[in-house]
Design an enzyme around this catalytic site. Structure first.
Site, mmCIF file in Angstrom:
data_model
loop_
_atom_site.group_PDB
_atom_site.id
_atom_site.type_symbol
_atom_site.label_atom_id
_atom_site.label_comp_id
_atom_site.label_asym_id
_atom_site.label_seq_id
_atom_site.Cartn_x
_atom_site.Cartn_y
_atom_site.Cartn_z
ATOM 1 N N ARG A 82 0.745 -0.910 -0.337
ATOM 2 C CA ARG A 82 0.183 -0.510 -0.027
ATOM 3 C C ARG A 82 1.084 1.368 0.053
ATOM 4 N NH1 ARG A 82 -4.871 0.475 4.757
ATOM 5 N NH2 ARG A 82 -3.266 1.488 5.244
ATOM 6 N N LYS A 185 -2.584 6.555 1.638
ATOM 7 C CA LYS A 185 -2.653 6.965 2.802
ATOM 8 C C LYS A 185 -1.869 8.304 2.784
ATOM 9 C CE LYS A 185 -2.717 4.422 7.611
ATOM 10 N NZ LYS A 185 -3.277 5.473 7.689
ATOM 11 N N GLU A 221 -16.141 6.870 4.803
ATOM 12 C CA GLU A 221 -15.965 5.835 6.084
ATOM 13 C C GLU A 221 -15.688 6.377 6.547
ATOM 14 O OE1 GLU A 221 -11.380 4.461 5.456
ATOM 15 O OE2 GLU A 221 -10.756 6.657 3.783
HETATM 16 N N1 PLP Z 1 -9.509 4.435 6.411
HETATM 17 C C1 PLP Z 1 -8.496 6.062 7.433
HETATM 18 C C2 PLP Z 1 -8.477 6.755 6.697
HETATM 19 C C3 PLP Z 1 -7.428 5.288 7.486
HETATM 20 O O1 PLP Z 1 -6.461 6.395 7.922
HETATM 21 C C4 PLP Z 1 -7.556 4.125 8.071
HETATM 22 C C5 PLP Z 1 -5.423 3.628 8.865
HETATM 23 O O2 PLP Z 1 -4.405 2.612 8.261
HETATM 24 C C6 PLP Z 1 -8.461 3.136 7.758
HETATM 25 C C7 PLP Z 1 -9.357 3.362 6.672
HETATM 26 C C8 PLP Z 1 -7.603 1.509 8.135
HETATM 27 O O3 PLP Z 1 -6.747 0.792 7.313
HETATM 28 P P1 PLP Z 1 -5.730 -0.441 7.695
HETATM 29 O O4 PLP Z 1 -6.910 -1.092 8.185
HETATM 30 O O5 PLP Z 1 -5.222 -1.019 6.450
HETATM 31 O O6 PLP Z 1 -5.119 -0.270 8.742
HETATM 32 C C1 COI Z 2 -4.154 3.263 11.989
HETATM 33 O O1 COI Z 2 -4.685 2.647 11.646
HETATM 34 O O2 COI Z 2 -3.341 2.989 11.475
HETATM 35 C C2 COI Z 2 -4.245 5.034 11.096
HETATM 36 O O3 COI Z 2 -3.588 4.904 10.226
HETATM 37 C C3 COI Z 2 -5.156 5.720 11.311
HETATM 38 C C4 COI Z 2 -5.136 6.728 12.404
HETATM 39 C C5 COI Z 2 -4.747 6.989 13.242
HETATM 40 C C6 COI Z 2 -4.366 7.987 11.089
#
Ligand code: PLP
Ligand code: COI
Length: 341
Positions: A82, A185, A221
């Site tokens: 990612r 991200k 989301e």
């Molecule tokens: N959506 C957003 C906007 C986020 O910042 C995060 C955190 O990483 C997620 C979803 C969840 O992603 P992940 O499960 O890969 O941490």
């Molecule tokens: C994560 O879940 O790793 C995130 O990046 C979420 C947040 C702290 C920005």
């Protein structure tokens, strides 16, 4: 190992000083070797592209101490991929997966004493990030990049354990639009979402739930996690071009299928909020946070009462956490042990 003297069961989700971070520079077309340092500041040119034009991307993953004392991490390869997708979208230099993996292993190993004890409910949060560090004044991609990984011991993002969160549907502000960068991200996405989150917190909500920017009728989301709901024996989560593809969500969909649930990833209309039995927020920091309620146009849709998560959300949370912490066998091959040296 002389473990750091911290109140591990009560850690907030916040930055805490540790022993080391690791840095790699991309200059003259090649990545440097990783440099471990205790310096928490980074040298940055005042005209660095990241500061002016937002070439800044990051990741988040967690390391847990297993019952046998080894340290394991969850889906490192997915986070590496990612970060590369984020880099390509912002015309940045992708960090090779081997460098990503070496970097996270190095920094977790160097901070072994900060990995919370097994069973404490806390984890070591690992934050890789990359910035365009070269000086430019015209709007163009940097030719130099800095990739850093630091760690910080943390508790859950939203209050402790399975405490439910309250969300409010955000009708005015959008964090991202189709065709934009909401699906990666990028640091700027979080700047874009702060005013909605801060306003919602002032009203007593934990976070907002964004709607799709094109029509304003489908659930996207929240600012830091994906959304899902349970309706009967179905796990429902939004499909949208402007949400981050959550690695937790991808994993929980697999767990849901293996628990006998149907999984639907599709546009989810905000009008369906009244139909759900349970709901939750998914993310590395959030883990699975049960959603107590979602408020939309003054109506509060309630998904659990008395501070107790519903049975399906609880079962998914327990299954996921058992794999992440090494309590349960990882039949999926999602975890990897951090090498001792
Ligand atoms: N959506 C957003 C906007 C986020 O910042 C995060 C955190 O990483 C997620 C979803 C969840 O992603 P992940 O499960 O890969 O941490
Ligand atoms: C994560 O879940 O790793 C995130 O990046 C979420 C947040 C702290 C920005």
């Amino acid at each position: 190992m002389d473990r750091a003297d911290l109140d591990f069961p009560n850690l907030p989700f916040a930055f805490h000083h540790t022993d080391a971070n690791v840095r790699y520079w991309f200059r003259d077309g090649a990545w440097s070797a990783g440099e471990l340092t205790s310096d928490e500041y980074i040298p940055l040119h005042m005209a660095a592209v990241c500061l002016h034009y937002g070439q800044a991307i990051f990741e988040g993953l967690k390391a847990y101490e297993r019952p046998d004392g080894q340290v394991q991490m969850f889906r490192v390869g997915e986070n590496a991929n990612r970060l590369q997708r984020s880099a390509r979208k912002l015309l940045m230099e992708p960090v090779p997966e081997e460098i990503f993996r070496e970097a996270v292993h190095k920094v977790v190993h160097a901070n072994r004493r900060f990995v919370p004890p097994h069973g404490s409910g806390a984890s070591l949060y690992v934050r890789p990030f990359e910035i365009g560090s070269g000086p430019e004044v015209g709007v163009k991609p940097s030719t130099e990049y800095l990739f850093v990984v630091f760690v910080t011991p943390v508790g859950p993002y939203y209050k402790s354990g399975l405490t439910p969160v309250r969300l409010r549907v955000e009708e005015e502000i959008h964090r991202a639009a189709p065709g934009g960068v909401g699906d990666v991200k990028a640091a700027g996405n979080y700047a874009a979402s702060m005013r909605a989150t801060v306003a919602a917190r002032a009203e007593g909500y934990t976070e907002v739930l964004y709607l799709d920017a094109a029509r304003g009728t489908y659930i996207d989301e929240s600012g830091s996690s994906n959304f899902f709901a349970i309706k009967g024996d179905t796990f429902i989560t939004p499909a949208s071009p402007s949400i981050l593809a959550s690695i937790t969500n991808m994993s929980v969909q697999q767990l849901a299928r293996d628990m006998g649930l149907k999984v639907e990833q599709r546009p989810v209309s905000v009008d369906e909020l009244g139909d759900f039995d349970e709901a939750g927020a998914l993310g590395t920091a959030a883990i699975i946070s049960p959603v107590e309620s979602v408020t939309y146009q003054g109506v509060e849709h309630i998904y659990c009462t008395g501070g107790t998560a519903g049975p399906t959300v609880t079962a998914l949370y327990e299954r996921l956490l058992a794999i992440q912490t090494g309590e349960a066998d990882d039949v999926y091959g999602w975890t990897e042990v951090v090498p001792e040296a």
